[in-house]
Design a protein around this motif. Structure first.
Motif, PDB file in Angstrom:
ATOM      1  N   ILE A 153       0.884  -1.250  -0.092  1.00  0.00           N
ATOM      2  CA  ILE A 153      -0.103  -0.166   0.052  1.00  0.00           C
ATOM      3  C   ILE A 153       0.792   1.102  -0.024  1.00  0.00           C
ATOM      4  CG2 ILE A 153      -1.737   1.546   1.339  1.00  0.00           C
ATOM      5  CD1 ILE A 153      -2.804  -1.377   2.293  1.00  0.00           C
ATOM      6  N   GLY A 154       1.744   1.194   0.935  1.00  0.00           N
ATOM      7  CA  GLY A 154       3.000   2.454   0.877  1.00  0.00           C
ATOM      8  C   GLY A 154       3.583   2.511  -0.400  1.00  0.00           C
ATOM      9  N   TYR A 155       3.766   1.389  -1.069  1.00  0.00           N
ATOM     10  CA  TYR A 155       4.575   1.215  -2.302  1.00  0.00           C
ATOM     11  C   TYR A 155       3.803   1.972  -3.393  1.00  0.00           C
ATOM     12  CZ  TYR A 155       8.329  -0.658  -5.333  1.00  0.00           C
ATOM     13  OH  TYR A 155       9.224  -0.760  -6.275  1.00  0.00           O
ATOM     14  N   VAL A 156       2.601   1.434  -3.568  1.00  0.00           N
ATOM     15  CA  VAL A 156       1.573   1.925  -4.710  1.00  0.00           C
ATOM     16  C   VAL A 156       1.212   3.239  -4.483  1.00  0.00           C
ATOM     17  CG1 VAL A 156      -0.577   1.522  -5.713  1.00  0.00           C
ATOM     18  CG2 VAL A 156       0.529  -0.521  -4.994  1.00  0.00           C
ATOM     19  N   LEU A 157       1.309   4.103  -3.488  1.00  0.00           N
ATOM     20  CA  LEU A 157       0.566   5.397  -3.156  1.00  0.00           C
ATOM     21  C   LEU A 157       1.864   6.105  -3.788  1.00  0.00           C
ATOM     22  CD1 LEU A 157      -1.062   5.050   0.127  1.00  0.00           C
ATOM     23  CD2 LEU A 157      -2.183   5.350  -2.079  1.00  0.00           C
ATOM     24  N   LEU A 162      19.504   7.758  -5.272  1.00  0.00           N
ATOM     25  CA  LEU A 162      19.365   6.406  -5.075  1.00  0.00           C
ATOM     26  C   LEU A 162      19.982   5.954  -3.917  1.00  0.00           C
ATOM     27  CD1 LEU A 162      19.702   5.044  -8.806  1.00  0.00           C
ATOM     28  CD2 LEU A 162      17.707   5.772  -7.483  1.00  0.00           C
ATOM     29  N   PRO A 163      21.331   6.517  -3.572  1.00  0.00           N
ATOM     30  CA  PRO A 163      21.814   6.208  -2.209  1.00  0.00           C
ATOM     31  C   PRO A 163      21.097   6.871  -1.036  1.00  0.00           C
ATOM     32  CG  PRO A 163      23.611   6.923  -3.806  1.00  0.00           C
ATOM     33  CD  PRO A 163      22.305   7.440  -4.278  1.00  0.00           C
ATOM     34  N   SER A 164      20.627   7.827  -1.374  1.00  0.00           N
ATOM     35  CA  SER A 164      19.707   8.668  -0.211  1.00  0.00           C
ATOM     36  C   SER A 164      18.551   7.472   0.326  1.00  0.00           C
ATOM     37  CB  SER A 164      19.310   9.982  -0.648  1.00  0.00           C
ATOM     38  OG  SER A 164      20.382  10.835  -0.578  1.00  0.00           O
ATOM     39  N   LEU A 165      17.798   7.115  -0.875  1.00  0.00           N
ATOM     40  CA  LEU A 165      16.715   6.256  -0.844  1.00  0.00           C
ATOM     41  C   LEU A 165      17.128   4.937   0.068  1.00  0.00           C
ATOM     42  CD1 LEU A 165      14.906   6.253  -4.182  1.00  0.00           C
ATOM     43  CD2 LEU A 165      14.026   7.217  -2.013  1.00  0.00           C
ATOM     44  N   THR A 166      18.294   4.548  -0.493  1.00  0.00           N
ATOM     45  CA  THR A 166      18.685   3.286   0.138  1.00  0.00           C
ATOM     46  C   THR A 166      18.980   3.414   1.625  1.00  0.00           C
ATOM     47  OG1 THR A 166      19.831   2.610  -1.867  1.00  0.00           O
ATOM     48  CG2 THR A 166      20.548   1.727   0.225  1.00  0.00           C
ATOM     49  N   LEU A 167      19.692   4.573   1.949  1.00  0.00           N
ATOM     50  CA  LEU A 167      20.019   4.884   3.454  1.00  0.00           C
ATOM     51  C   LEU A 167      18.720   4.958   4.074  1.00  0.00           C
ATOM     52  CD1 LEU A 167      21.789   5.989   5.550  1.00  0.00           C
ATOM     53  CD2 LEU A 167      21.626   8.137   4.696  1.00  0.00           C
ATOM     54  N   VAL A 168      17.804   5.564   3.683  1.00  0.00           N
ATOM     55  CA  VAL A 168      16.476   5.754   4.512  1.00  0.00           C
ATOM     56  C   VAL A 168      15.674   4.389   4.754  1.00  0.00           C
ATOM     57  CG1 VAL A 168      14.042   6.992   4.431  1.00  0.00           C
ATOM     58  CG2 VAL A 168      16.172   8.488   3.853  1.00  0.00           C
ATOM     59  N   TRP A 169      15.513   3.801   3.601  1.00  0.00           N
ATOM     60  CA  TRP A 169      14.834   2.315   3.991  1.00  0.00           C
ATOM     61  C   TRP A 169      15.790   1.466   4.735  1.00  0.00           C
ATOM     62  CZ3 TRP A 169      16.481   1.414  -1.580  1.00  0.00           C
ATOM     63  CH2 TRP A 169      17.116   0.263  -1.633  1.00  0.00           C
ATOM     64  N   GLY A 170      17.103   1.499   4.851  1.00  0.00           N
ATOM     65  CA  GLY A 170      17.853   0.971   5.574  1.00  0.00           C
ATOM     66  C   GLY A 170      17.730   0.854   7.190  1.00  0.00           C
ATOM     67  N   ILE A 171      17.470   2.400   7.457  1.00  0.00           N
ATOM     68  CA  ILE A 171      17.019   2.836   8.720  1.00  0.00           C
ATOM     69  C   ILE A 171      15.704   2.293   9.107  1.00  0.00           C
ATOM     70  CG2 ILE A 171      16.638   4.721  10.331  1.00  0.00           C
ATOM     71  CD1 ILE A 171      18.855   6.455   8.566  1.00  0.00           C
ATOM     72  N   VAL A 172      14.939   2.420   8.182  1.00  0.00           N
ATOM     73  CA  VAL A 172      13.598   1.819   8.347  1.00  0.00           C
ATOM     74  C   VAL A 172      13.517   0.287   8.670  1.00  0.00           C
ATOM     75  CG1 VAL A 172      11.239   1.585   7.584  1.00  0.00           C
ATOM     76  CG2 VAL A 172      12.362   3.716   7.151  1.00  0.00           C
ATOM     77  N   SER A 173      14.381  -0.394   8.023  1.00  0.00           N
ATOM     78  CA  SER A 173      14.394  -1.785   7.848  1.00  0.00           C
ATOM     79  C   SER A 173      14.974  -2.248   9.408  1.00  0.00           C
ATOM     80  CB  SER A 173      15.349  -2.311   7.008  1.00  0.00           C
ATOM     81  OG  SER A 173      15.496  -3.656   7.008  1.00  0.00           O
ATOM     82  N   GLY A 207       3.073  -1.157  15.486  1.00  0.00           N
ATOM     83  CA  GLY A 207       4.215  -0.906  15.507  1.00  0.00           C
ATOM     84  C   GLY A 207       4.731  -1.566  13.878  1.00  0.00           C
ATOM     85  N   LEU A 208       4.399  -2.825  13.592  1.00  0.00           N
ATOM     86  CA  LEU A 208       4.801  -3.645  13.035  1.00  0.00           C
ATOM     87  C   LEU A 208       4.108  -3.208  11.426  1.00  0.00           C
ATOM     88  CD1 LEU A 208       6.370  -5.921  11.671  1.00  0.00           C
ATOM     89  CD2 LEU A 208       4.244  -7.355  12.081  1.00  0.00           C
ATOM     90  N   PHE A 209       2.638  -2.884  11.523  1.00  0.00           N
ATOM     91  CA  PHE A 209       2.107  -2.300  10.714  1.00  0.00           C
ATOM     92  C   PHE A 209       2.590  -0.984   9.923  1.00  0.00           C
ATOM     93  CE2 PHE A 209      -2.232  -4.600  11.629  1.00  0.00           C
ATOM     94  CZ  PHE A 209      -1.697  -5.688  11.257  1.00  0.00           C
ATOM     95  N   GLY A 210       2.841  -0.025  10.946  1.00  0.00           N
ATOM     96  CA  GLY A 210       3.336   1.471  10.630  1.00  0.00           C
ATOM     97  C   GLY A 210       4.926   1.167  10.010  1.00  0.00           C
ATOM     98  N   ILE A 211       5.461   0.418  10.484  1.00  0.00           N
ATOM     99  CA  ILE A 211       7.097   0.350  10.064  1.00  0.00           C
ATOM    100  C   ILE A 211       6.882  -0.293   8.578  1.00  0.00           C
ATOM    101  CG2 ILE A 211       7.847  -1.922  10.608  1.00  0.00           C
ATOM    102  CD1 ILE A 211       9.503   1.604  11.076  1.00  0.00           C
ATOM    103  N   ARG A 212       5.960  -1.533   8.428  1.00  0.00           N
ATOM    104  CA  ARG A 212       5.970  -1.910   7.191  1.00  0.00           C
ATOM    105  C   ARG A 212       5.360  -0.904   6.073  1.00  0.00           C
ATOM    106  NH1 ARG A 212       8.785  -6.391   5.748  1.00  0.00           N
ATOM    107  NH2 ARG A 212       7.142  -6.481   4.035  1.00  0.00           N
ATOM    108  N   PHE A 213       4.426  -0.055   6.286  1.00  0.00           N
ATOM    109  CA  PHE A 213       4.049   1.040   5.376  1.00  0.00           C
ATOM    110  C   PHE A 213       5.263   2.026   5.013  1.00  0.00           C
ATOM    111  CE2 PHE A 213       2.461   5.376   4.390  1.00  0.00           C
ATOM    112  CZ  PHE A 213       1.461   4.877   3.538  1.00  0.00           C
ATOM    113  N   LEU A 214       5.932   2.334   5.926  1.00  0.00           N
ATOM    114  CA  LEU A 214       7.124   3.141   5.958  1.00  0.00           C
ATOM    115  C   LEU A 214       8.072   2.446   4.917  1.00  0.00           C
ATOM    116  CD1 LEU A 214       7.711   4.978   9.333  1.00  0.00           C
ATOM    117  CD2 LEU A 214       6.623   5.976   7.265  1.00  0.00           C
ATOM    118  N   LEU A 215       8.361   1.116   5.086  1.00  0.00           N
ATOM    119  CA  LEU A 215       9.390   0.454   4.329  1.00  0.00           C
ATOM    120  C   LEU A 215       8.806   0.599   2.922  1.00  0.00           C
ATOM    121  CD1 LEU A 215      11.925  -0.940   4.359  1.00  0.00           C
ATOM    122  CD2 LEU A 215      10.643  -3.174   4.597  1.00  0.00           C
ATOM    123  N   GLY A 216       7.551   0.265   2.497  1.00  0.00           N
ATOM    124  CA  GLY A 216       7.068   0.340   1.273  1.00  0.00           C
ATOM    125  C   GLY A 216       7.344   1.702   0.539  1.00  0.00           C
TER     126      GLY A 216
END
Length: 529
Positions: free
Chosen positions: A81-85, A145-156, A167-176
């Motif tokens: 859902i986060g990915y598609v939006l 591209l490296p900035s995107l990688t850095l941000v999703w790495g922190i989210v991961s 918390g799991l739902f919220g963090i999965r949305f942010l990861l997407g």
């Protein structure tokens, strides 16, 4: 960047043949060395960080967080859902940034800064607001591209710190949301370095890049098993360390990527001035990637009105369903065959299917590029996947079922690798192409959401027999879409050849300017089948 030479446009078939000299081949190898290793590694990490939840589940994630079986499926779906939006509007924004700053930009992560910048463009009337040089630097792929990688790495990493289901739902949305920009951003970057015609440079590189997804599945099991042995270290569970350490790896690689990921081809420092000039000349002769085009809302409308654009999207929809449902539930399926959890994660069980998938992807796409056709191989990949599902459903022998998993993996991954770059090769006009690619990913990932929700616990009996039957239906639907694209584009190519033959020597058929404006609707344009 040089202006468009009207005699070098993508609508003239065969006009890239002169760009196949030994010097050109050395240039492409030089580009390959700089682009492919780092970008494939970034996608491998992206796929690893989105799918490692499957291994974390086997290590006790759902038990420790009190996540019910159905809620786990929801957590998988929330990612998409986060990915598609964050798909179509960001792609329109990157086109406008390219026009404003003469810089081909990357993708959109959803931060407030970029949202405001995009809004100023999206709601403009006929003029495009000027973007500051600071904004344009942020859209440079070398930074973006490296900035995107850095941000999703922190989210991961943060996935390993959640303490409850919310918390799991919220963090999965942010990861997407944070991972959404990588794939289309890289595909767009490929379009300014590789040709679409000739040796099918672009499609082959996209396949190598996508092979990182299969490799992520192969290495993910090994990593999960090794990291899971840290259960209790620092007072944390094994599944928490899976997220924390794999996310940390992503962060480290992202920092290195700032020094490795290249900028746009017209200012690439790893190329000499002569090489940059030659590369831009090739791109202008091959496609509109090296041209200047103004943003037109009519091109956005043209994309949505094009039946082929929707066919590409629904083709990915069918294959995306099986790609992600297979990736997320493979460890569980293997475990349900009677093997222990650690065996399901360890290389002896989960690596071979993904290894076979990677080899199938690279081998099939190589053959496809040599034969200069794509549709028959997509259809064949779908048939192979269906055969694998039928064996999995009909057999009761664990070894035979395990073999069927390899067959499914080969068909699913190969089909996806072939179809993902198809609209990039056949949709002409920068704005229309960006919208077409975004539409494909958006509609496709809706299929991924469906896959995550349909493979639910209440249907898990007999190795998810009913969901696997539904998966067969999705693959059949994808085969129909590939067949439709093949027939319609072949028919249109033939029609245009007849029109040109009947109007030979008549300059009124189309001027060079009209060819560029019409893009893939030009009578001179030929679809890549």
């Amino acid at each position: 960047m040089a202006n468009l030479d009207p005699e070098k446009v993508e609508t003239q078939p065969g006009n890239t043949l002169k760009y196949d000299s030994p010097d050109d081949q050395r240039l492409i190898r030089k580009v390959d060395v700089r682009l492919l290793p780092i970008l494939t590694l970034l996608y491998l990490l992206s796929f690893l960080d989105r799918t490692n939840i499957a291994n974390a589940k086997l290590d006790g994630l759902t038990t420790d967080l009190g996540v019910s079986a159905s809620a786990y499926n929801t957590a998988l779906a929330v990612y998409f859902i986060g990915y598609v939006l964050f798909e179509i509007p960001p792609n329109v924004c990157l086109l406008n940034a390219h026009i404003c700053g003469r810089v081909l930009t990357s993708h959109f992560s959803g931060t407030l800064f970029f949202r405001r910048s995009c809004n100023s463009i999206l709601f403009a009337h006929t003029s495009i607001p000027h973007l500051s040089s600071d904004s344009l630097k942020r859209f440079d792929p070398q930074f973006w591209l490296p900035s995107l990688t850095l941000v999703w790495g922190i989210v991961s990493i943060a996935q390993g710190l959640v303490t409850n289901q919310a918390g799991l739902f919220g963090i999965r949305f942010l990861l997407g949301m944070t991972e959404a920009g990588l794939f289309p951003g890289v595909i767009y970057l490929f379009s300014v370095y590789y040709l679409r015609q000739g040796r099918r440079e672009r499609s082959w590189r996209v396949a190598v890049f996508f092979g990182g997804a299969a490799l992520a599945g192969a290495f993910g099991g090994i990593f999960a098993y090794a990291i899971g042995l840290m259960n209790g270290v620092g007072g944390r569970k094994g599944w928490q360390w899976i997220f924390i350490l794999e996310g940390t790896l992503t962060v480290v690689v992202s920092l290195v990527a700032y020094f490795v990921v290249p900028t746009w081809s017209h200012k690439a420092k790893f190329l000499t001035e002569e090489e940059r000039h030659r590369l831009i000349e090739k791109l202008q002769a091959d496609s509109d990637a090296g041209t200047e085009q103004s943003f037109q809302w009519s091109s956005v409308r043209s994309a949505f009105e094009d039946h082929l654009v929707w066919a590409y999207a629904f083709l990915f929809h069918g294959f995306s369903f099986v790609l992600y449902s297979f990736s997320f539930f493979l460890p569980t399926i293997i475990a349900d065959l009677g093997f222990k959890t650690w065996q399901a994660q360890l290389s002896v069980m989960s690596v071979p299917p993904n290894g076979v998938a990677a080899l199938s992807v690279w081998g099939t796409v190589w053959l496809s590029s040599r034969m200069n056709v794509r549709a028959p191989f997509i259809i064949t990949a779908g048939v192979v996947a269906i055969i694998g599902y039928i064996i999995l459903i009909s057999s009761t022998n664990p070894l035979v079922q395990y073999f069927s998993v390899h067959v499914v993996a080969a068909g699913v991954y190969t089909g996806n690798s072939l179809l993902l770059s198809w609209p990039g090769e056949n949709v002409s006009g920068q704005t229309k192409r960006a919208v077409a690619v975004a539409t494909q990913i958006m509609i496709g990932d809706i299929g991924a959401i469906a896959g995550c929700l349909i493979y639910r616990p209440s249907l898990s009996t007999h190795l998810y027999r009913k969901p696997n039957l539904i998966a067969i239906g999705y693959v059949l639907f994808a085969i129909l879409m590939a067949t439709y694209l093949w027939v319609m584009m072949a028919r249109e190519n033939k029609r245009r050849e007849v029109v040109l033959a009947n109007n030979k020597g008549d300059d009124r058929v189309e001027t060079d300017e009209e060819r560029l404006r019409l893009g893939d609707r030009s009578i001179h344009y030929r679809y890549q089948l």
